[in-house]
Design an enzyme around this catalytic site. Structure first.
Site, PDB file in Angstrom:
ATOM      1  N   HIS A 307       0.851  -1.191   0.000  1.00  0.00           N
ATOM      2  CA  HIS A 307       0.000   0.000   0.000  1.00  0.00           C
ATOM      3  C   HIS A 307       0.886   1.239   0.000  1.00  0.00           C
ATOM      4  O   HIS A 307       1.948   1.252   0.595  1.00  0.00           O
ATOM      5  CB  HIS A 307      -0.892   0.020   1.252  1.00  0.00           C
ATOM      6  CG  HIS A 307      -2.049   0.946   1.116  1.00  0.00           C
ATOM      7  ND1 HIS A 307      -1.960   2.282   1.372  1.00  0.00           N
ATOM      8  CD2 HIS A 307      -3.314   0.722   0.699  1.00  0.00           C
ATOM      9  CE1 HIS A 307      -3.133   2.847   1.158  1.00  0.00           C
ATOM     10  NE2 HIS A 307      -3.970   1.935   0.746  1.00  0.00           N
ATOM     11  N   ASP A 364      -7.973  -5.069  -0.363  1.00  0.00           N
ATOM     12  CA  ASP A 364      -8.434  -5.930  -1.464  1.00  0.00           C
ATOM     13  C   ASP A 364      -8.097  -7.395  -1.267  1.00  0.00           C
ATOM     14  O   ASP A 364      -8.566  -8.241  -2.039  1.00  0.00           O
ATOM     15  CB  ASP A 364      -7.810  -5.437  -2.785  1.00  0.00           C
ATOM     16  CG  ASP A 364      -8.360  -4.076  -3.165  1.00  0.00           C
ATOM     17  OD1 ASP A 364      -7.565  -3.181  -3.490  1.00  0.00           O
ATOM     18  OD2 ASP A 364      -9.593  -3.907  -3.095  1.00  0.00           O
TER      19      ASP A 364
HETATM   20  C1  SDX Z   1      -6.068   0.298  -3.053  1.00  0.00           C
HETATM   21  O1  SDX Z   1      -4.231   4.695  -1.919  1.00  0.00           O
HETATM   22  C2  SDX Z   1      -5.194   4.101  -1.371  1.00  0.00           C
HETATM   23  O2  SDX Z   1      -5.665   4.443  -0.306  1.00  0.00           O
HETATM   24  C3  SDX Z   1      -5.782   2.972  -2.181  1.00  0.00           C
HETATM   25  C4  SDX Z   1      -6.835   2.123  -1.496  1.00  0.00           C
HETATM   26  C5  SDX Z   1      -8.102   2.900  -1.251  1.00  0.00           C
HETATM   27  O3  SDX Z   1      -8.839   2.548  -0.317  1.00  0.00           O
HETATM   28  O4  SDX Z   1      -8.392   3.807  -2.051  1.00  0.00           O
HETATM   29  O5  SDX Z   1      -6.339   1.646  -0.243  1.00  0.00           O
HETATM   30  C6  SDX Z   1      -7.226   0.912  -2.346  1.00  0.00           C
HETATM   31  O6  SDX Z   1      -5.775   0.681  -4.155  1.00  0.00           O
HETATM   32  C7  SDX Z   1      -5.252  -0.744  -2.351  1.00  0.00           C
HETATM   33  C8  SDX Z   1      -4.043  -1.247  -3.201  1.00  0.00           C
HETATM   34  C9  SDX Z   1      -4.548  -2.332  -4.183  1.00  0.00           C
HETATM   35  N1  SDX Z   1      -3.445  -2.699  -5.120  1.00  0.00           N
HETATM   36  C10 SDX Z   1      -2.852  -3.890  -5.047  1.00  0.00           C
HETATM   37  O7  SDX Z   1      -3.051  -4.725  -4.171  1.00  0.00           O
HETATM   38  C11 SDX Z   1      -1.858  -4.151  -6.186  1.00  0.00           C
HETATM   39  C12 SDX Z   1      -0.569  -4.740  -5.619  1.00  0.00           C
HETATM   40  N2  SDX Z   1       0.136  -3.698  -4.827  1.00  0.00           N
HETATM   41  C13 SDX Z   1       1.136  -2.936  -5.503  1.00  0.00           C
HETATM   42  O8  SDX Z   1       1.034  -2.794  -6.867  1.00  0.00           O
HETATM   43  C14 SDX Z   1       1.647  -1.735  -4.705  1.00  0.00           C
HETATM   44  O9  SDX Z   1       1.885  -2.173  -3.433  1.00  0.00           O
HETATM   45  C15 SDX Z   1       0.788  -0.479  -4.651  1.00  0.00           C
HETATM   46  C16 SDX Z   1       0.440  -0.001  -6.000  1.00  0.00           C
HETATM   47  C17 SDX Z   1      -0.443  -0.717  -3.852  1.00  0.00           C
HETATM   48  C18 SDX Z   1       1.624   0.595  -3.950  1.00  0.00           C
HETATM   49  O10 SDX Z   1       2.696   0.855  -4.756  1.00  0.00           O
HETATM   50  P1  SDX Z   1       3.803   1.981  -4.355  1.00  0.00           P
HETATM   51  O11 SDX Z   1       3.446   2.662  -3.092  1.00  0.00           O
HETATM   52  O12 SDX Z   1       4.060   2.816  -5.567  1.00  0.00           O
HETATM   53  O13 SDX Z   1       5.016   1.102  -3.992  1.00  0.00           O
HETATM   54  P2  SDX Z   1       6.082   0.602  -5.040  1.00  0.00           P
HETATM   55  O14 SDX Z   1       5.379   0.087  -6.251  1.00  0.00           O
HETATM   56  O15 SDX Z   1       7.115   1.656  -5.206  1.00  0.00           O
HETATM   57  O16 SDX Z   1       6.687  -0.666  -4.266  1.00  0.00           O
HETATM   58  C19 SDX Z   1       7.785  -0.509  -3.349  1.00  0.00           C
HETATM   59  C20 SDX Z   1       8.544  -1.825  -3.467  1.00  0.00           C
HETATM   60  C21 SDX Z   1       8.963  -2.150  -4.899  1.00  0.00           C
HETATM   61  O17 SDX Z   1      10.102  -2.982  -4.819  1.00  0.00           O
HETATM   62  P3  SDX Z   1      11.591  -2.256  -4.926  1.00  0.00           P
HETATM   63  O18 SDX Z   1      11.592  -1.419  -6.196  1.00  0.00           O
HETATM   64  O19 SDX Z   1      11.740  -1.426  -3.674  1.00  0.00           O
HETATM   65  O20 SDX Z   1      12.559  -3.428  -4.992  1.00  0.00           O
HETATM   66  O21 SDX Z   1       7.701  -2.919  -3.060  1.00  0.00           O
HETATM   67  C22 SDX Z   1       7.508  -3.792  -4.155  1.00  0.00           C
HETATM   68  C23 SDX Z   1       7.844  -3.011  -5.412  1.00  0.00           C
HETATM   69  O22 SDX Z   1       8.280  -3.890  -6.446  1.00  0.00           O
HETATM   70  N3  SDX Z   1       6.090  -4.169  -4.139  1.00  0.00           N
HETATM   71  C24 SDX Z   1       5.628  -5.395  -4.374  1.00  0.00           C
HETATM   72  C25 SDX Z   1       4.244  -5.302  -4.189  1.00  0.00           C
HETATM   73  N4  SDX Z   1       3.905  -4.048  -3.870  1.00  0.00           N
HETATM   74  C26 SDX Z   1       5.061  -3.343  -3.851  1.00  0.00           C
HETATM   75  N5  SDX Z   1       6.260  -6.546  -4.691  1.00  0.00           N
HETATM   76  C27 SDX Z   1       5.447  -7.632  -4.853  1.00  0.00           C
HETATM   77  N6  SDX Z   1       4.110  -7.632  -4.700  1.00  0.00           N
HETATM   78  C28 SDX Z   1       3.476  -6.477  -4.364  1.00  0.00           C
HETATM   79  N7  SDX Z   1       2.154  -6.468  -4.213  1.00  0.00           N
END
Ligand code: SDX
Length: 428
Positions: A307, A364
């Site tokens: 998140h 989710d």
């Molecule tokens: C919602 O914002 C809100 O409030 C949203 C929400 C709401 O109520 O409105 O809460 C609802 O959208 C919840 C999120 C639902 N999405 C998912 O579950 C999709 C999977 N999650 C990711 O795609 C990710 O965690 C996000 C998009 C939710 C957040 O992404 P960020 O904050 O941009 O973080 P990032 O992509 O920069 O990740 C940081 C690191 C990265 O690795 P490094 O580059 O540091 O090596 O964490 C890794 C990412 O690759 N990472 C994951 C991951 N999420 C982040 N690796 C594997 N699986 C994951 N799910």
């Protein structure tokens, strides 16, 4: 804590005001930065940028706290109804019993949609994704209520549009599903409350009586409350920026529905179930999929994990996980996907990759398992998220308009080609 921040650029020190909110969050006010220094800030994805001051929702990502207008989400989910919480978010206070009854009666008056809109549904292919149908239908409401286009509309007219939206979204959402099944559309019934009516329009058939299950109604009420608002997330920020151009509320909310559809945002709940089904079909080898999620060369991510703000457990995920167990037990549903989800959570939370990145289950991760248990088809999961988020979008839009916030228009730093002469390629 000083309420001044000092910034040194090219040897000159600038003082910038620091704003401190009611929960002691601190922000450096850079609204005069460019005039003062000639510089702007850069912050891809707005990870460190506050877009507004808001009184609607407070969340603390480190502590896993979520409050709507000062009320704990845990209390509201347990004791309130979704329309009560909608009223709280939109008007700022919990309604008295009379205010709630009036609000419910007003909404019941507007649950039908113009009969001409039924023809729109007939034009969609059966496999049309309901989020695409819903965003179009909600924007199309503006064509049936042209008075909603007036940015200077009266409070009464604004509230009428708010009631129409809250009343008609469930009808349009249920009809999108019925249309995809090529089943007869079911009209809303005023003897039902908000959640009962939606379930009736989704699952009833004209050939037999529909029996409402109170366990299912209660689960839906709780899920809608848990999704109702979440401060400046992607879709809410979309609503605020579209609304800041004084576009009408229907098309503003339609834009929010489109933003929510993305798999990284509200679309994740559908992706989670599809991921769990893939793991189940693959023999339930959770370790293999956790390894894939960690592999930078593999586009697979653990959907429902991570998140932007929560660097601890998403408080909504905690409540939904517990509700999962309750609902499945009461309904006598054995879902292997729930066991896989719990195993996935355990393995991931013991893994350094997830722990070091503070990746926890988000809202989710478990919600889809409940939707599935109460009969909602997977493609409708993000529609359910939109149904819950609607009052939050409305509340945030209303706050933005009442604060007379300026049209949203971020700056940029240009990194393209410097000026160059046009050379004719001899066309004539
Ligand atoms: C919602 O914002 C809100 O409030 C949203 C929400 C709401 O109520 O409105 O809460 C609802 O959208 C919840 C999120 C639902 N999405 C998912 O579950 C999709 C999977 N999650 C990711 O795609 C990710 O965690 C996000 C998009 C939710 C957040 O992404 P960020 O904050 O941009 O973080 P990032 O992509 O920069 O990740 C940081 C690191 C990265 O690795 P490094 O580059 O540091 O090596 O964490 C890794 C990412 O690759 N990472 C994951 C991951 N999420 C982040 N690796 C594997 N699986 C994951 N799910």
């Amino acid at each position: 804590m000083s309420d001044i921040a000092k910034l040194e650029i090219d040897g000159k020190v600038y003082e910038l005001p620091v704003f401190i909110g009611s929960e002691n969050e601190k922000a450096i006010d850079i609204s005069k930065l460019r005039d003062l220094t000639g510089c702007i800030t850069l912050d891809s994805g707005y990870k460190n940028t506050g877009a507004t001051k808001s009184s609607i929702t407070f969340l603390d990502g480190e502590e896993g706290i979520l409050h709507y207008r000062g009320y704990k989400i845990e209390e509201l989910a347990e004791k309130a109804t979704f329309l009560e919480v909608s009223y709280l978010l939109i008007y700022g206070e919990l309604p008295t019993i009379h205010e709630l009854k009036d609000f419910e009666a007003n909404i019941k008056k507007h649950t039908l949609v113009h009969e001409d809109m039924k023809r729109f549904f007939e034009a969609y292919p059966a496999q049309a994704h309901p989020m695409g149908v819903l965003s179009s239908m909600i924007s199309s409401l503006s064509t049936f209520y042209p008075e909603s286009l007036d940015p200077n509309r009266s409070e009464a007219k604004k509230n009428l549009t708010v009631c129409r939206l809250i009343a008609k979204l469930p009808t349009l959402a249920a009809w999108a599903y019925k249309n995809s099944m090529r089943h007869p559309l079911m009209y809303p019934r005023n003897e039902y409350n908000y959640c009962q009516n939606f379930l009736y329009m989704m699952f009833a058939m004209p050939t037999e009586d529909y029996k409402l299950d109170p366990v299912v109604v209660d689960a839906l009420n709780k899920l809608l409350i848990l999704h109702a608002d979440h401060e400046q997330n992607c879709s809410t920020s979309t609503v605020r920026i579209v609304g800041s151009s004084q576009a009408n509320l229907y098309s503003t909310v339609s834009a929010g529905i489109s933003a929510l559809w993305g798999p990284l945002h509200g679309g994740a709940n559908q992706e989670v179930i599809e991921m769990l089904e893939a793991i189940h079909e693959d023999g339930g080898n959770v370790d293999k999929w956790v390894t894939k999620a960690k592999d930078k060369n593999d586009p697979f991510r653990l959907m429902g994990f991570g998140h932007r703000v929560y660097k601890n457990f998403d408080p909504r995920a905690k409540i939904i996980k517990k509700t999962c167990d309750d609902v499945l037990e009461k309904l006598g549903v054995q879902d292997p996907l729930l066991e896989i989800a719990k195993k996935l959570e355990k393995v991931a939370l013991e893994d350094e990759y997830f722990r070091s990145r503070n990746l926890y289950p988000n809202v989710d991760f478990y919600s889809g398992i409940i939707y599935k248990a109460i009969g909602i088809p997977t493609e409708m999961f993000t529609v359910m998220f939109a149904l819950g988020r609607l009052p939050g979008w409305i509340a945030q839009w209303k706050e933005m308009t009442e604060h007379k916030e300026p049209i949203g228009r971020p700056r940029q730093i240009y990194v393209g080609k410097r000026v160059r002469e046009y050379v004719d390629i001899g066309k004539r």
